[in-house]
Design an enzyme around this catalytic site. Sequence first.
Site, short mmCIF file in Angstrom:
data_model
loop_
_atom_site.label_atom_id
_atom_site.label_comp_id
_atom_site.label_asym_id
_atom_site.label_seq_id
_atom_site.Cartn_x
_atom_site.Cartn_y
_atom_site.Cartn_z
N GLY A 195 44.02 48.36 26.25
CA GLY A 195 44.57 47.23 27.12
C GLY A 195 43.86 45.95 26.96
N LYS A 243 49.52 46.63 36.80
CA LYS A 243 48.64 45.52 37.25
C LYS A 243 49.57 44.47 37.49
CE LYS A 243 48.14 43.50 32.77
NZ LYS A 243 47.01 42.49 32.07
N SER A 281 39.26 43.46 41.64
CA SER A 281 40.01 42.23 41.74
C SER A 281 39.40 41.29 42.94
CB SER A 281 41.33 42.42 41.71
OG SER A 281 41.97 41.04 41.87
N THR A 336 41.42 39.57 44.24
CA THR A 336 42.63 39.74 45.24
C THR A 336 42.33 40.50 46.38
OG1 THR A 336 44.90 40.37 45.35
CG2 THR A 336 43.50 42.02 44.24
N TYR A 381 49.87 46.70 44.87
CA TYR A 381 48.89 46.32 43.94
C TYR A 381 47.50 46.08 44.37
CZ TYR A 381 45.92 44.50 40.32
OH TYR A 381 44.67 44.01 39.40
N LYS A 419 43.56 48.40 44.97
CA LYS A 419 42.14 47.94 44.51
C LYS A 419 41.31 48.26 45.94
CE LYS A 419 42.96 47.06 40.29
NZ LYS A 419 42.66 48.03 39.39
N LEU A 460 49.31 32.46 34.47
CA LEU A 460 49.28 31.18 33.84
C LEU A 460 49.03 30.96 32.48
CD1 LEU A 460 49.64 28.13 34.56
CD2 LEU A 460 47.09 28.25 35.06
N ARG A 463 41.80 28.35 40.84
CA ARG A 463 41.25 29.60 40.39
C ARG A 463 39.78 29.75 39.59
NH1 ARG A 463 44.87 30.44 43.54
NH2 ARG A 463 46.48 31.69 43.44
#
Length: 340
Positions: free
Chosen positions: A11, A86, A126, A128, A151, A155, A201, A232
């Site tokens: 990946g 993901k 993450s 997140t 998702y 995590k 993005l 970010r």
Amino acid sequence: MRKVLVTGGLGYIGSHTVVELQNAGFEVVIIDNLSNSSMEVLDGIIEITGKIPLFEKIDLRQKSEVIQFFEKHQDISGIIHFAASKAVGESVENPLLYYENNLSTLIYLLQACNNYTIENFIFSSSCTVYGEPDKLPIDESAPVKKATSPYGNTKQISEEILNDSCKVSNLKSIALRYFNPIGAHDSSKIGELPLGIPQNLVPFITQTAAGLRDQLSVFGDDYPTKDGSCIRDYIHVVDLAKAHVVALERLLKNRNSNQFETFNIGTGKGSSVLEVVNAFEKITQQKLNYKIVDRRVGDVISVYADTKKANEVLGWKAENSMEDSLLSSWNWEKKVRNIK
Ligand code: NAD
Ligand code: UD1
């Protein structure tokens, strides 16, 4: 030679990490089911490093195959676990796919750690997990907030599974909380290849510049930020890959201070969407067709890392700027699309 299992090693982040591990002298075994990658990535890794990693096409949801793998490879000293699904939007539409793929694979690997005495485990977490931060930059002591997607929830649950497992065994684990990985290897032999329409993005920007997409939508310019667009922390994928090598060394050398540790992996610098767009135009001399549209549901306003713990405790620091990363993303897109 120290042998490391890298799951999801074909990946995006996994492939860059395999390169850094091989450069650092590790012998790498990759497991990937090719659900979001292809065998060509292996060729790219070999071209860059001149070394051929072992590869096993296995779906980690198949417990019997996981056991067979560890029966065959009894000399693994550590695992770096990238394999997961993901896409945030897809996880809302198909939560069970995400809970199964992201949690069962972790559980089977941890059971193998118990049964085959593997004590070193690096996990892809993450930023997140922090949700909308109360204070910025955000450090590792900030509370984990209720996840807004299945998702994100996988995590959070994964970190809890790791923490609980470390309490009752000799397992040592580090969860690296990635901020926003972008960029590609300098050689342009490996990079990010999203299937279908990119949700993130930077691939959307490079595909727009390459003519695959008509227009970039900038999701909102009325946020309470410097220019109204979201902020970010964009981290070069090669810097991120190197953090895994450092984290693994920390565990292998028993330098960890707790059996379960978390580290923010970002640059510490927040960039707005419009700053990214402007930087891309400047650095690549490409005019980008973009339009401000409504906010995207579920977006946090602003998040960037306090990297003190990673810098001082892990001894790792991001070396590339957001501009370096964007240039490498563009070079990769040009290579993939045969643009001169
Ligand atoms: P990716 O999709 O490019 O890589 C994941 C790899 O795992 C793919 O090659 C896929 O084929 C493989 N895989 C998935 N399920 C599998 C299974 N059941 N068995 C075997 N192989 C399987 O994703 P990535 O961007 O490289 O992300 C790697 C990890 O980092 C993931 O855990 C992801 O959640 C996490 N992460 C990514 C980001 C990001 O922005 N890319 C940010 C934070 C965390
Ligand atoms: C997304 C995920 C997050 C995951 C992270 C890294 C969501 C809600 N969150 O974060 O869980 O950890 O990716 O994989 O999907 N943007 C545009 N136009 C676009 C695409 C994005 O303006 O076409 C903006 C977004 O509003 C955001 C920023 O660009 O402000 C970055 O977006 P993206 O790359 O999708 O990452 P995150 O939203 O940070």
